[in-house]
Design a protein around this motif. Structure first.
Motif, PDB file in Angstrom:
ATOM      1  N   PHE A   1      43.702  54.066  54.325  1.00 58.86           N
ATOM      2  CA  PHE A   1      43.813  53.585  52.949  1.00 58.86           C
ATOM      3  C   PHE A   1      43.294  54.607  51.936  1.00 58.86           C
TER       4      PHE A   1
ATOM      5  N   PRO B   1      40.160  50.847  36.964  1.00 60.90           N
ATOM      6  CA  PRO B   1      41.142  51.406  37.897  1.00 60.90           C
ATOM      7  C   PRO B   1      41.574  52.800  37.445  1.00 60.90           C
TER       8      PRO B   1
ATOM      9  N   LYS C   1      34.594  39.979  53.518  1.00 60.69           N
ATOM     10  CA  LYS C   1      35.251  40.742  54.580  1.00 60.69           C
ATOM     11  C   LYS C   1      34.229  41.467  55.433  1.00 60.69           C
TER      12      LYS C   1
ATOM     13  N   THR D   1      32.299  48.611  41.900  1.00 59.04           N
ATOM     14  CA  THR D   1      33.160  47.563  41.344  1.00 59.04           C
ATOM     15  C   THR D   1      34.232  48.218  40.493  1.00 59.04           C
TER      16      THR D   1
ATOM     17  N   LYS E   1      41.089  52.121  43.074  1.00 59.08           N
ATOM     18  CA  LYS E   1      41.881  50.920  42.939  1.00 59.08           C
ATOM     19  C   LYS E   1      40.973  49.685  42.954  1.00 59.08           C
ATOM     20  N   ILE E   2      41.463  48.583  42.450  1.00 52.08           N
ATOM     21  CA  ILE E   2      40.663  47.359  42.409  1.00 52.08           C
ATOM     22  C   ILE E   2      40.189  46.983  43.811  1.00 52.08           C
ATOM     23  N   GLU E   3      41.038  47.226  44.801  1.00 50.61           N
ATOM     24  CA  GLU E   3      40.671  46.860  46.170  1.00 50.61           C
ATOM     25  C   GLU E   3      39.568  47.741  46.759  1.00 50.61           C
ATOM     26  N   ALA E   4      39.136  48.756  46.040  1.00 51.89           N
ATOM     27  CA  ALA E   4      37.996  49.566  46.480  1.00 51.89           C
ATOM     28  C   ALA E   4      36.673  48.885  46.170  1.00 51.89           C
ATOM     29  N   THR E   5      36.722  47.782  45.464  1.00 59.95           N
ATOM     30  CA  THR E   5      35.502  47.042  45.163  1.00 59.95           C
ATOM     31  C   THR E   5      34.829  46.606  46.447  1.00 59.95           C
ATOM     32  N   ALA E   6      33.611  47.082  46.647  1.00 61.57           N
ATOM     33  CA  ALA E   6      32.894  46.815  47.896  1.00 61.57           C
ATOM     34  C   ALA E   6      31.502  47.420  47.796  1.00 61.57           C
TER      35      ALA E   6
ATOM     36  N   SER F   1      37.252  47.335  38.122  1.00 61.07           N
ATOM     37  CA  SER F   1      37.785  46.202  37.378  1.00 61.07           C
ATOM     38  C   SER F   1      38.254  46.648  36.005  1.00 61.07           C
TER      39      SER F   1
ATOM     40  N   ALA G   1      33.737  44.680  51.559  1.00 52.73           N
ATOM     41  CA  ALA G   1      34.180  43.928  50.393  1.00 52.73           C
ATOM     42  C   ALA G   1      33.722  42.486  50.528  1.00 52.73           C
TER      43      ALA G   1
END
Length: 119
Positions: A67, A14, A48, A116, A91-96, A118, A45
């Motif tokens: 976002f 991150p 999703k 990823t 950010k972690i939520e960018a993992t995709a 993390s 992701a």
């Protein structure tokens, strides 16, 4: 047939940065194919649907998903049939898995490139 080949993904912590690239390729690619079209970046992701990330038009106009929050920069190099996405402060939520396409997803999806984030 024209398809994008994406690259540049990886595993980062991150707050770190990555720059993704996608290059248009295929026997259907003509000299003006890439430079006359907008290019979109999408991501998907785990579990999703695919979502829009950014767009750069043929004239260089740019738009981002909400976002992104000024952390990503999209660019293009028409001489190389390539678009890039510089991603900062990940950010972690960018993992995709990240993909390119022309508007309205008119091309078959490529393999994408995995990002990823993390700790």
């Amino acid at each position: 047939q024209v398809q994008f080949v994406e690259s540049g993904g990886g595993l980062v912590q991150p707050g770190e940065s990555l720059t993704l690239s996608c290059t248009a390729t295929g026997p259907g690619l003509r000299g003006n194919t890439f430079r006359t079209k907008a290019v979109d970046w999408y991501r998907q992701a785990p579990g999703k649907g695919r979502e829009f990330v950014a767009r750069i038009t043929r004239t260089g106009e740019i738009s981002y998903a909400d976002f992104v929050q000024n952390r990503f920069t999209i660019s293009r190099d028409n001489a190389k049939d390539t678009a890039s996405l510089q991603m900062n402060a990940l950010k972690i939520e960018a993992t995709a898995r990240y993909y390119c396409n022309f508007p309205f997803a008119v091309l078959s999806w490529g393999q994408g490139t995995q990002v990823t984030v993390s700790s």
